[in-house]
Design an enzyme around this catalytic site. Structure first.
Site, PDB file in Angstrom:
ATOM      1  N   LYS A 284      22.365 -38.391 -11.793  1.00 53.81           N
ATOM      2  CA  LYS A 284      21.971 -38.702 -10.424  1.00 53.81           C
ATOM      3  C   LYS A 284      20.968 -39.850 -10.347  1.00 53.81           C
ATOM      4  CE  LYS A 284      21.982 -33.756  -9.552  1.00 53.81           C
ATOM      5  NZ  LYS A 284      21.088 -32.598  -9.364  1.00 53.81           N
TER       6      LYS A 284
ATOM      7  N   GLU B 185      21.579 -48.011 -14.562  1.00 55.07           N
ATOM      8  CA  GLU B 185      20.802 -46.817 -14.894  1.00 55.07           C
ATOM      9  C   GLU B 185      19.384 -46.943 -14.350  1.00 55.07           C
ATOM     10  OE1 GLU B 185      20.719 -43.933 -15.709  1.00 55.07           O
ATOM     11  OE2 GLU B 185      21.905 -43.357 -17.443  1.00 55.07           O
TER      12      GLU B 185
ATOM     13  N   ASP C 264      15.812 -44.078 -22.222  1.00 57.59           N
ATOM     14  CA  ASP C 264      14.788 -43.329 -22.946  1.00 57.59           C
ATOM     15  C   ASP C 264      15.170 -43.395 -24.434  1.00 57.59           C
ATOM     16  OD1 ASP C 264      13.010 -41.337 -23.789  1.00 57.59           O
ATOM     17  OD2 ASP C 264      13.153 -40.280 -21.890  1.00 57.59           O
TER      18      ASP C 264
ATOM     19  N   LYS D 296      11.799 -47.237 -21.691  1.00 58.49           N
ATOM     20  CA  LYS D 296      10.608 -46.649 -22.310  1.00 58.49           C
ATOM     21  C   LYS D 296      10.369 -47.292 -23.667  1.00 58.49           C
ATOM     22  CE  LYS D 296       9.990 -42.143 -20.216  1.00 58.49           C
ATOM     23  NZ  LYS D 296       9.951 -40.700 -20.470  1.00 58.49           N
TER      24      LYS D 296
ATOM     25  N   ASP E 184      13.445 -37.417 -11.785  1.00 60.88           N
ATOM     26  CA  ASP E 184      12.992 -36.115 -11.291  1.00 60.88           C
ATOM     27  C   ASP E 184      12.121 -35.356 -12.282  1.00 60.88           C
ATOM     28  OD1 ASP E 184      15.268 -35.572 -13.089  1.00 60.88           O
ATOM     29  OD2 ASP E 184      14.988 -33.494 -12.429  1.00 60.88           O
TER      30      ASP E 184
ATOM     31  N   ARG F 256      12.583 -37.318  -6.738  1.00 61.30           N
ATOM     32  CA  ARG F 256      13.491 -38.466  -6.870  1.00 61.30           C
ATOM     33  C   ARG F 256      13.307 -39.448  -5.708  1.00 61.30           C
ATOM     34  NH1 ARG F 256      17.500 -37.294 -10.818  1.00 61.30           N
ATOM     35  NH2 ARG F 256      18.061 -35.106 -10.999  1.00 61.30           N
TER      36      ARG F 256
HETATM   37  C1  PRP Z   1      18.259 -39.599 -17.395  1.00 64.90           C
HETATM   38  C2  PRP Z   1      18.549 -41.045 -17.025  1.00 64.90           C
HETATM   39  C3  PRP Z   1      19.525 -41.473 -18.072  1.00 64.90           C
HETATM   40  C4  PRP Z   1      19.109 -40.671 -19.278  1.00 64.90           C
HETATM   41  C5  PRP Z   1      18.311 -41.532 -20.183  1.00 64.90           C
HETATM   42  O1  PRP Z   1      19.235 -38.787 -16.834  1.00 64.90           O
HETATM   43  O2  PRP Z   1      19.075 -41.178 -15.740  1.00 64.90           O
HETATM   44  O3  PRP Z   1      20.841 -41.159 -17.710  1.00 64.90           O
HETATM   45  O4  PRP Z   1      18.293 -39.570 -18.819  1.00 64.90           O
HETATM   46  O5  PRP Z   1      17.940 -40.828 -21.320  1.00 64.90           O
HETATM   47  P1  PRP Z   1      18.376 -41.261 -22.769  1.00 64.90           P
HETATM   48  O6  PRP Z   1      18.169 -42.752 -22.884  1.00 64.90           O
HETATM   49  O7  PRP Z   1      17.414 -40.509 -23.646  1.00 64.90           O
HETATM   50  O8  PRP Z   1      19.772 -40.873 -23.010  1.00 64.90           O
HETATM   51  P2  PRP Z   1      19.148 -37.186 -16.810  1.00 64.90           P
HETATM   52  O9  PRP Z   1      19.927 -36.646 -17.980  1.00 64.90           O
HETATM   53  O10 PRP Z   1      17.712 -36.770 -16.694  1.00 64.90           O
HETATM   54  O11 PRP Z   1      19.972 -36.814 -15.509  1.00 64.90           O
HETATM   55  P3  PRP Z   1      19.670 -37.221 -13.964  1.00 64.90           P
HETATM   56  O12 PRP Z   1      19.894 -38.699 -13.860  1.00 64.90           O
HETATM   57  O13 PRP Z   1      20.672 -36.432 -13.210  1.00 64.90           O
HETATM   58  O14 PRP Z   1      18.251 -36.821 -13.661  1.00 64.90           O
END
Ligand code: PRP
Length: 173
Positions: free
Chosen positions: A40, A96, A100, A128, A156, A162
């Protein structure tokens, strides 16, 4: 937990997205670009970035989730919602909110590349610092931020915050 100090203000985000949008407009001139938002988190940046792109953009969305109950991304991604359409021959720009570990995008790139798009690039508002476990070539990056837990602008904490128009750290009460 509570929302603490602001890491990136609403004004900074808007100025940066204008810059990124102008670069995208320049880079994709004469091409039909398909922006793919990863739900999301990306809904906010997708809407605001796209308003700075002066091209006949099309949109699609994917929803993904890390597999299992791990608190950290495992790198195994489950597709909850796939793209509505084929992307063979299309110029695809994945959007995105944050990179992370990079594992989500790493998986998505591999998954989408198999579908033979004409080009495949990444845009992320936030990166990050120092947390990436894979090397990712993110063509459009907004801000590099310290590795704190942040919320707002699509990000979130337990599904809340959000809607904040800025990015801030979560702190202990
Ligand atoms: C978050 C963000 C990326 C992912 C990044 O999504 O939107 O998709 O984490 O993390 P990474 O680089 O460690 O893979 P999340 O899984 O929290 O879902 P959301 O967007 O629905 O909150």
């Amino acid at each position: 937990m509570k929302v603490g100090r602001t890491v990136v203000s609403a004004e900074e985000i808007d100025a940066k997205l204008a810059e990124m949008g102008a670069r995208i407009t320049e880079d994709y001139r004469g091409k039909d670009v398909l922006m793919v938002g990863i739900l999301k988190g990306a809904f906010m940046v997708m809407a605001d970035l796209a308003r700075h792109v002066d091209l006949p953009v099309e949109f699609d969305f994917m929803a993904v989730s890390s597999y299992g109950y791990a608190t950290q991304t495992s790198g195994v991604v489950r597709i909850l919602k796939d793209l509505d359409r084929e992307i063979a021959g299309r110029h695809v720009l994945i959007v995105e909110d944050i990179v992370d570990s990079g594992l989500t995008l790493n998986y998505l790139i591999k998954n989408l590349r198999v579908r033979q798009p004409a080009s495949l690039e990444l845009a992320a508002l936030l990166l990050k610092d120092g947390l990436q476990r894979v090397t990712l070539d993110v063509r459009y990056i907004g801000f590099e931020i310290p590795p704190d837990f942040v919320v707002g602008y699509g990000l979130d904490f337990e599904e809340k915050y959000r809607n904040l128009p800025f990015v801030a750290v979560m702190e202990e009460e």
